[in-house]
Every structure is written in structure tokens, then in C-alpha cells.
Design a protein around this motif. Structure first.
Motif, short mmCIF file in Angstrom:
data_model
loop_
_atom_site.label_atom_id
_atom_site.label_comp_id
_atom_site.label_asym_id
_atom_site.label_seq_id
_atom_site.Cartn_x
_atom_site.Cartn_y
_atom_site.Cartn_z
N GLU A 109 4.31 -11.63 -16.14
CA GLU A 109 5.58 -11.40 -15.46
C GLU A 109 6.28 -10.15 -16.00
OE1 GLU A 109 7.71 -14.99 -16.00
OE2 GLU A 109 6.44 -16.18 -14.64
N GLU A 110 6.26 -9.98 -17.32
CA GLU A 110 6.90 -8.80 -17.91
C GLU A 110 6.19 -7.52 -17.46
OE1 GLU A 110 6.69 -9.58 -22.04
OE2 GLU A 110 8.48 -10.88 -22.08
N TYR A 111 4.86 -7.58 -17.37
CA TYR A 111 4.12 -6.40 -16.90
C TYR A 111 4.50 -6.07 -15.46
CZ TYR A 111 0.25 -3.38 -15.56
OH TYR A 111 -0.50 -2.33 -15.09
N LEU A 112 4.64 -7.08 -14.61
CA LEU A 112 4.99 -6.83 -13.21
C LEU A 112 6.38 -6.22 -13.10
CD1 LEU A 112 3.60 -10.09 -11.55
CD2 LEU A 112 2.70 -7.78 -11.29
N VAL A 113 7.33 -6.74 -13.89
CA VAL A 113 8.69 -6.21 -13.84
C VAL A 113 8.70 -4.74 -14.27
CG1 VAL A 113 10.99 -6.38 -14.84
CG2 VAL A 113 9.79 -8.45 -14.14
N THR A 114 8.01 -4.44 -15.35
CA THR A 114 7.98 -3.06 -15.86
C THR A 114 7.29 -2.13 -14.87
OG1 THR A 114 7.89 -3.89 -18.13
CG2 THR A 114 7.26 -1.60 -17.77
N ARG A 115 6.18 -2.59 -14.29
CA ARG A 115 5.44 -1.74 -13.35
C ARG A 115 6.25 -1.47 -12.09
NH1 ARG A 115 2.16 -1.44 -9.04
NH2 ARG A 115 0.20 -0.26 -9.23
N ASN A 116 6.99 -2.46 -11.62
CA ASN A 116 7.74 -2.29 -10.37
C ASN A 116 9.00 -1.46 -10.53
OD1 ASN A 116 5.95 -3.72 -8.74
ND2 ASN A 116 6.91 -5.68 -9.19
N THR A 117 9.39 -1.13 -11.76
CA THR A 117 10.53 -0.23 -11.94
C THR A 117 10.19 1.20 -11.52
OG1 THR A 117 9.88 0.11 -14.26
CG2 THR A 117 11.52 -1.61 -13.80
N ASN A 118 8.91 1.55 -11.63
CA ASN A 118 8.46 2.88 -11.20
C ASN A 118 7.06 2.75 -10.61
OD1 ASN A 118 8.32 5.66 -10.81
ND2 ASN A 118 7.55 6.04 -12.88
N PRO A 119 6.94 2.10 -9.45
CA PRO A 119 5.60 1.86 -8.89
C PRO A 119 4.98 3.14 -8.34
CG PRO A 119 7.28 1.14 -7.35
CD PRO A 119 8.01 1.57 -8.60
N LYS A 120 3.68 3.19 -8.43
CA LYS A 120 2.93 4.31 -7.88
C LYS A 120 1.79 3.77 -7.02
CE LYS A 120 3.90 7.52 -11.66
NZ LYS A 120 3.32 8.41 -12.71
N PRO A 121 1.71 4.17 -5.78
CA PRO A 121 0.64 3.65 -4.90
C PRO A 121 -0.72 4.24 -5.26
CG PRO A 121 1.90 5.32 -3.75
CD PRO A 121 2.60 5.12 -5.07
N PHE A 122 -1.75 3.49 -4.94
CA PHE A 122 -3.11 3.99 -5.04
C PHE A 122 -3.42 4.77 -3.76
CE2 PHE A 122 -3.17 -0.05 -7.46
CZ PHE A 122 -3.37 0.49 -8.72
N VAL A 123 -3.86 6.00 -3.90
CA VAL A 123 -4.10 6.87 -2.74
C VAL A 123 -5.53 6.68 -2.27
CG1 VAL A 123 -4.07 9.22 -1.87
CG2 VAL A 123 -2.39 8.51 -3.58
N TRP A 124 -5.70 6.21 -1.05
CA TRP A 124 -7.03 6.04 -0.46
C TRP A 124 -7.44 7.34 0.21
CZ3 TRP A 124 -9.94 1.58 -0.86
CH2 TRP A 124 -11.14 1.56 -0.14
N THR A 125 -8.59 7.90 -0.19
CA THR A 125 -8.97 9.24 0.28
C THR A 125 -10.21 9.25 1.18
OG1 THR A 125 -10.30 9.58 -1.73
CG2 THR A 125 -8.00 10.32 -1.77
N LYS A 126 -11.03 8.22 1.16
CA LYS A 126 -12.28 8.23 1.94
C LYS A 126 -12.05 7.55 3.29
CE LYS A 126 -15.20 8.12 -2.17
NZ LYS A 126 -15.46 9.56 -2.11
N ASP A 127 -12.32 8.29 4.38
CA ASP A 127 -12.15 7.71 5.70
C ASP A 127 -13.33 6.81 6.06
OD1 ASP A 127 -14.22 9.39 6.44
OD2 ASP A 127 -12.88 10.90 7.28
N ALA A 128 -13.20 6.11 7.18
CA ALA A 128 -14.22 5.14 7.58
C ALA A 128 -15.56 5.80 7.86
CB ALA A 128 -13.74 4.35 8.80
N ASP A 129 -15.55 6.97 8.47
CA ASP A 129 -16.81 7.65 8.79
C ASP A 129 -17.60 7.98 7.53
OD1 ASP A 129 -16.34 7.55 11.51
OD2 ASP A 129 -15.32 9.48 11.56
N VAL B 225 0.82 -1.21 0.00
CA VAL B 225 0.00 0.00 0.00
C VAL B 225 0.86 1.26 0.00
CG1 VAL B 225 -1.68 1.31 1.36
CG2 VAL B 225 -1.95 -1.15 1.09
N ALA B 226 1.98 1.24 0.68
CA ALA B 226 2.81 2.44 0.81
C ALA B 226 3.58 2.77 -0.45
CB ALA B 226 3.77 2.28 1.99
N THR B 227 4.13 1.75 -1.12
CA THR B 227 4.99 1.99 -2.28
C THR B 227 4.30 1.74 -3.61
OG1 THR B 227 5.86 -0.28 -2.30
CG2 THR B 227 6.97 1.34 -0.88
N GLY B 228 3.27 0.90 -3.64
CA GLY B 228 2.62 0.54 -4.89
C GLY B 228 3.26 -0.63 -5.59
N ALA B 229 4.36 -1.17 -5.04
CA ALA B 229 5.00 -2.33 -5.65
C ALA B 229 4.13 -3.57 -5.48
CB ALA B 229 6.38 -2.56 -5.03
#
Length: 362
Positions: free
Chosen positions: A326-346, A221-225
Motif C-alpha cells: 500500500e505504501e508503495y502504491l501511494v508513493t508511486r501514484n504521487t508522480n505516476p509515469k505511464p509505460f509507453v507502448w511503441t510496437k504496433d500490431a503489424d 494506460v494514459a496516466t500510469g496511475a
């Protein structure tokens, strides 16, 4: 001696001159209003109508019109006057009737109204019904899906998982784990026609199915890897093997706790899986509520890889499909971007409460 009526002299107050100059300089001013302001300023400086028209590259009647409008009504004369339109033919009662029929009834031979069927029913034109629907944001031809969770611990699980996303503990790693099962190796029956100017890429609608694989993935969650591995079967044995794969491939500092977010699939709660977490106390399992896959961030990664690599691909074997993943995972992990969660539980719980109130019997 000049012939014809003489232009009316224009004298400006300081406030009027400042306002007109502001209209000519402001980038958000409409172009036609800026031109009118320049006409009046030039007239106040003593320029003739002919000179103003030549300087601004407009017609002489245009200069005369707005010079005279300003002389009669000052600044208010430079704005556009309301223009007469066609008389309204649809009454408020007809609009109310169209809304009531759309929202409260259904046609006898269909599940929803169309503009033409409702127009025939109410003796209106199809265009009138279409305008009414657009004005009130009604789209009967569309239907979205929903699923309300019946988990008795829904609130607790939402706060637990969302808390990990928005405020993770110190010295902790949050992994979202799930499986994308039955990924099909589809081979199109004919070669895909490439993208050309003015024409989209084309692929045949039919295909040859060469088998399936299952993609096990863990999203940080923190790095997007993403740690991913393909297995031909989808059982608790493969899930335990994937947990071992994560434990051996991911590096972490001593004393770091790994929080694992999973859904309630039976494989994740198998005795062998529970025994694995017992042997690895540094891994803490967390479960999303039932019928709440949207709460697991790895599902967003599955949607991404499906859209970008799998859906439009053509694979002649399962091995080719797994290699592409596998190739997609390798390429994506060279520059990973995390998904930002914006809605809180309330916020999530308030929306769920509104849905429950709408579904509650009267």
C-alpha cells in the motif's frame, strides 16, 4: 653554426593547411592525429624542431619523425601504418567446421557445447573457439524461453488491445487489470547486512514463510496511475469486489467509456463477472490472446513492484507485506509515469509469423 642535418622545409598548400587546421579543431579527432597536425603547422611556420618539441611538450624524435613523414607522403603520412601481426593459424575450413558443430550437433553427454568440449572435439584451442563464437554472436550456454499462442483469434485480439494502447477512442479510459497471486510474506532468518562501500547488501538464503496475499491491480494506460488492493483469496468474488472498488474510487466524466484489458484466467470469465459487466455497460472488457500475458501492461507494473519492494524485503506477517504494498502504491501514484507502448500490431504479427515459420515442420 648548427651541427647535424638540417630539417627539411615544409611548404603547405591552402587545402593542406585548411585540413590540418580542421584536424586540430575538431573535437572528434584522435589526440595523436591532432598533435601530428600541430607539428606540421608549426614546421610550416618556420619553427625549429626543438621549439616545436618544447611548445607541444613532446620529444624531439617525435617531431623529426612526423615532420619527415609529412615531407615524404604529405597528409597520408600522418596516419598510422598497418603493423605486422601474428600469422593466422585457424583456417576458414576450421571456422566453418566449428560453426557447423555448434549449430547442428550436440555433444553426447550434454545439451550444448562449451568452448573446451568443442575445442577438444575439433583439436583447437579453447581461445580459438571462444573467438569464433564471439565473432558470430554464438552463446550456446544461454537459453531463452518463448510461448507461441494457439488462440484462433490471436490476430484480432492483438489488433484490438494494441489499438487501445496506441490510439485509444475519444472520451475513453483504458485500464489493464490482473492479479499478482501468491505474494509471499517472507522473513529472513537473520538480519540483512547493509550496503557498504565495496560490498553489496547481504541477506540469508533461507526464510520463514508467514503466508500469502494476492495483489489486484488496475493500471491506467494514459496516466500510469495504479489502483491496487490486496485480498487473502483469489476467486471471482474478490475480482468482483475489486471491480466495485475501481468503480467507486475512480472519478470520470459522464459519458466516459472504460475499456478493461484482461487475460483469459477463468475468474475473469466467471458468470458473476459477466453479470457485473452487464450491469455496468460503461465498462467494456477486452481479452488478450491465450499465452500472451506480455500484452497486458499491468504485468510490467508487477515486475516493477517485485523488483523494487517485494523481492528483497523481509516481512514478519502478511499484514506487514500488505502495508508495504500500500505504501508503495501511494508513493508511486504521487508522480505516476505511464509505460509507453511503441510496437504496433503489424510489427508484432510479423515477428510472430517469423517464429511460426521457424517452428513449422520441413
Amino acid at each position: 653554426m648548427p651541427r647535424g642535418p638540417q630539417p627539411q622545409p615544409i611548404a603547405l598548400t591552402d587545402d593542406e593547411r585548411e585540413k590540418l587546421a580542421d584536424w586540430t579543431r575538431r573535437p572528434t579527432t584522435q589526440q595523436r592525429l591532432a598533435v601530428r597536425a600541430r607539428i606540421v603547422l608549426a614546421a610550416a611556420d618556420g619553427h625549429t624542431n626543438t621549439a616545436i618539441a618544447a611548445d607541444l611538450r613532446i620529444t624531439l624524435p617525435t617531431v623529426r619523425k612526423w615532420r619527415g613523414r609529412f615531407a615524404d607522403a604529405r597528409l597520408d603520412g600522418l596516419t598510422d601504418e598497418p603493423r605486422p601481426g601474428a600469422t593466422r593459424t585457424v583456417t576458414d575450413a576450421q571456422v566453418e567446421q566449428a560453426l557447423a558443430r555448434t549449430l547442428e550437433t550436440k555433444p553426447q553427454d550434454a545439451t550444448h557445447w562449451s568452448t573446451r568440449t568443442l575445442a577438444r572435439e575439433l583439436h583447437l584451442s579453447q581461445t580459438a573457439v571462444s573467438r569464433i563464437w564471439r565473432a558470430f554472436g554464438l552463446k550456446p550456454h544461454l537459453q531463452e524461453t518463448f510461448k507461441r499462442s494457439t488462440d484462433p483469434f490471436f490476430t484480432e485480439k492483438v489488433r484490438d488491445v494494441v489499438g487501445l494502447y496506441m490510439a485509444p477512442p475519444d472520451k475513453a479510459i483504458v485500464l489493464c487489470i490482473d492479479e499478482k497471486s501468491q505474494v509471499q510474506a517472507l522473513d529472513r532468518t537473520q538480519p540483512t547486512q547493509p550496503l557498504l562501500p565495496g560490498r553489496a547488501a547481504k541477506g540469508t538464503h533461507d526464510y520463514v514463510r508467514h503466508g500469502t496475499t494476492s495483489l489486484f491491480s488496475a493500471l491506467d494506460v494514459a496516466t500510469g496511475a495504479v489502483v491496487g488492493k490486496c485480498y487473502r483469496r483469489h476467486r471471482h468474488q474478490e475480482f468482483v469486489a475489486f471491480l466495485d472498488h475501481i468503480d467507486t474510487t475512480r472519478t470520470r466524466e459522464p459519458g466516459t467509456t472504460v475499456h478493461v484489458v484482461m487475460d483469459n484466467y477463468g475468474t475473469h470469465k466467471h458468470p458473476a463477472v459477466k453479470a457485473w459487466f452487464t450491469r455496468h455497460p460503461e465498462y467494456v472488457p477486452h481479452f488478450t490472446p491465450t499465452s500472451s500475458l506480455w500484452l497486458n501492461q499491468v504485468e510490467r507494473f508487477f515486475a516493477q513492484i517485485t523488483e523494487r519492494r517485494i523481492r528483497r524485503g523481509s516481512f514478519q506477517s502478511v499484514e506487514a507485506l500488505e502495508k508495504a504494498i500500500e505504501e508503495y502504491l501511494v508513493t508511486r501514484n504521487t508522480n505516476p509515469k505511464p509505460f509507453v507502448w511503441t510496437k504496433d500490431a503489424d510489427l508484432i504479427l510479423r515477428k510472430v509469423q517469423k517464429v511460426c515459420e521457424r517452428l513449422a515442420p520441413p
